[in-house]
Design a protein around this motif. Structure first.
Motif, short mmCIF file in Angstrom:
data_model
loop_
_atom_site.label_atom_id
_atom_site.label_comp_id
_atom_site.label_asym_id
_atom_site.label_seq_id
_atom_site.Cartn_x
_atom_site.Cartn_y
_atom_site.Cartn_z
N TYR A 268 31.00 55.04 -5.48
CA TYR A 268 31.33 53.96 -4.59
C TYR A 268 30.47 53.13 -3.99
N ALA A 269 29.52 53.58 -3.53
CA ALA A 269 28.36 52.73 -2.77
C ALA A 269 27.66 52.04 -3.84
N ILE A 270 27.39 52.58 -5.22
CA ILE A 270 26.90 51.59 -6.33
C ILE A 270 27.66 50.55 -6.68
N LEU A 271 28.84 50.73 -6.59
CA LEU A 271 29.98 49.76 -6.89
C LEU A 271 29.74 48.66 -5.82
N GLY A 272 29.72 49.13 -4.66
CA GLY A 272 29.65 48.26 -3.46
C GLY A 272 28.31 47.28 -3.62
N GLY A 273 27.20 48.03 -3.93
CA GLY A 273 26.16 47.21 -4.12
C GLY A 273 25.84 45.91 -5.31
N LEU A 274 26.66 46.67 -6.34
CA LEU A 274 26.98 45.70 -7.49
C LEU A 274 27.84 44.56 -6.83
N THR A 275 28.85 44.83 -6.22
CA THR A 275 30.01 43.91 -5.72
C THR A 275 29.18 42.75 -4.83
N THR A 276 28.26 43.32 -3.84
CA THR A 276 27.45 42.33 -3.14
C THR A 276 26.33 41.48 -3.76
N LEU A 277 25.88 42.10 -4.74
CA LEU A 277 24.95 41.45 -5.62
C LEU A 277 25.62 40.35 -6.42
N ALA A 278 26.61 40.63 -7.09
CA ALA A 278 27.30 39.64 -7.72
C ALA A 278 28.02 38.61 -6.80
N LEU A 279 28.52 38.79 -5.77
CA LEU A 279 29.05 37.79 -4.94
C LEU A 279 28.08 36.87 -4.27
N PHE A 280 27.07 37.51 -3.99
CA PHE A 280 25.88 36.80 -3.40
C PHE A 280 25.28 35.59 -4.71
N THR A 281 25.24 36.23 -5.82
CA THR A 281 24.87 35.46 -6.92
C THR A 281 25.62 34.24 -7.20
N LEU A 282 27.04 34.81 -7.12
CA LEU A 282 27.88 33.68 -7.47
C LEU A 282 27.90 32.60 -6.30
N HIS A 283 27.74 33.16 -5.05
CA HIS A 283 27.65 32.04 -3.75
C HIS A 283 26.38 31.29 -3.93
N GLY A 284 25.44 31.97 -4.38
CA GLY A 284 24.27 30.96 -4.47
C GLY A 284 24.44 30.08 -5.64
N ALA A 285 24.80 30.28 -6.78
CA ALA A 285 25.15 29.22 -7.78
C ALA A 285 26.00 28.13 -7.15
N VAL A 286 26.92 28.51 -6.45
CA VAL A 286 27.93 27.58 -5.84
C VAL A 286 27.20 26.55 -5.04
N PHE A 287 26.48 27.20 -4.15
CA PHE A 287 25.56 26.47 -3.18
C PHE A 287 24.75 25.47 -3.75
N ILE A 288 24.13 25.98 -4.83
CA ILE A 288 23.07 25.13 -5.50
C ILE A 288 23.82 23.79 -6.24
N GLY A 289 25.01 24.20 -6.57
CA GLY A 289 25.92 22.98 -7.07
C GLY A 289 26.38 22.06 -5.94
N LEU A 290 26.32 22.70 -4.69
CA LEU A 290 26.60 21.74 -3.67
C LEU A 290 25.49 20.95 -3.25
N LYS A 291 24.30 21.40 -3.39
CA LYS A 291 23.25 20.91 -2.89
C LYS A 291 22.19 20.09 -3.64
N THR A 292 22.66 20.19 -5.04
CA THR A 292 21.80 19.35 -5.86
C THR A 292 22.64 18.44 -6.79
N ALA A 293 21.95 17.59 -7.40
CA ALA A 293 22.61 16.63 -8.36
C ALA A 293 21.91 16.69 -9.78
N GLY A 294 22.66 16.17 -10.64
CA GLY A 294 21.88 16.12 -12.02
C GLY A 294 22.21 17.39 -13.02
N ASP A 295 21.23 17.52 -13.78
CA ASP A 295 21.23 18.88 -14.64
C ASP A 295 21.40 20.17 -13.92
N ILE A 296 20.59 20.23 -12.82
CA ILE A 296 20.49 21.53 -12.12
C ILE A 296 22.10 21.78 -11.65
#
Length: 332
Positions: free
Chosen positions: A160-188
């Motif tokens: 259960y804890a390992i799944l929790g760790g993978l969940t936060t890692l995945a959500l944060f990674t997705l959140h970071g990708a969306v943030f990069i999309g929000l804060k950049t322009a062009g090919d990035i």
């Protein structure tokens, strides 16, 4: 409402704010080797969080301090029983902070690669271990009648804890990708949006599995309802990404992370650290709390200074709100 309940809510808010804000910091760091194909792109990615990452870390410092002052028994059991994971998180955050400061001090590519590796590891390790820690807090750990943690490291590394760790890692990674999309322009921006749409499926499956498991463990109607809303917010964020609405996409992933954290705290209440040895040994908002006088003083201090801190951090985000492009990065 009793002050112990108010401080439980305030600590939940602090952790929610930390995971939302530091979550995209971690995500940007994890994505450095994925979206940063050259030094210029990596500098753009780092610059998106450069003005705010250290301010975002203040939330965890305040959350830890508030826990120590409001619920000293919870703090003592948590930090003694989870000593090794929390130490690893602390070391990772230190290494990451040093890497941000030292990366640009020398022009050699090998120098920058080493510090980039520190940023990646310093983002990935906390993103995973925070999920492991909070999953164990929610599930319950071996605690004796004296309130002492009696388990070992491998008690914390349960499925259960390992799944929790993978969940936060995945959500944060997705959140970071969306943030990069929000804060950049062009090919990035295009690359970040494309990654978010593909990786969002994995993050959604992991988050759904973890929250369903949590619901089965605690059978809390409110927690299940909040988890369902979190799922809707996550899907809404991905749909907004697909149509290029970066602001709404970021709002969706932020809401999903925030609601997921709130769901965990709702499932936990009135416990702050359940005992898997005997429910009677569980730490609760009452038996782990400080004296009423201490909580009263803390409430007055928080009421005065919290709005000032929020205003300052909000102003920081407003000042650095513009998008960043590779054209703005000087050569060398």
């Amino acid at each position: 409402m009793e002050l112990v309940n108010i401080w439980f809510i305030l600590i939940a808010i602090l952790w929610t704010g930390y995971f939302i804000l530091e979550g995209f910091d971690f995500g940007v760091g994890v994505l450095l080797p994925v979206l940063g194909r050259d030094d210029t792109r990596r500098r753009v990615m780092i610059n998106t969080i450069g003005p705010v990452w250290d301010g975002n870390e203040v939330w965890v410092i305040v959350a830890g301090g508030a826990t120590f002052a409001a619920f000293p028994e919870w703090y003592a059991t948590l930090f003694s029983g989870f000593y090794l994971p929390l130490l690893l998180i602390l070391l990772a955050l230190i290494v990451r902070g040093v890497a941000f400061e030292y990366r640009g001090k020398r022009p050699e590519a090998s120098w920058k690669r080493r510090w980039d590796a520190c940023i990646i590891v310093g983002s990935l390790v906390p993103a995973f271990l925070w999920g492991v820690a909070f999953a164990n807090i929610t599930k319950g750990v071996p605690i004796d009648a004296a309130g002492e943690y009696t388990g070992g490291l491998f008690n914390l590394l349960n499925p259960y804890a390992i799944l929790g760790g993978l969940t936060t890692l995945a959500l944060f990674t997705l959140h970071g990708a969306v943030f990069i999309g929000l804060k950049t322009a062009g090919d990035i921006r295009d690359a970040a949006r494309g990654f978010a749409l593909k990786f969002g499926v994995i993050a959604t499956v992991l988050a759904a599995g973890f929250l369903v498991w949590t619901g089965l463990l605690h059978k809390s109607g409110w927690s299940i309802a909040i988890s369902a809303i979190a799922a809707v917010a996550l899907i809404g964020g991905l749909l907004a990404t697909r149509i290029g609405r970066d602001g709404w996409a970021f709002t969706g992933t932020a809401a999903a992370i925030g609601l997921a954290v709130i769901a965990l705290f709702v499932a936990l209440f009135p416990d702050v650290m359940p005992s898997s040895t005997n429910p009677a040994y569980s730490l609760t908002v009452h038996n782990a709390a400080s004296t009423p006088y201490t909580l009263k003083i803390m409430t007055i201090v928080a009421a005065v200074f919290t709005p000032l801190v929020l205003l300052y951090q909000g102003w920081t985000y407003w000042v650095f709100r513009k998008r960043i492009t590779t054209a703005q990065i000087p050569k060398g």
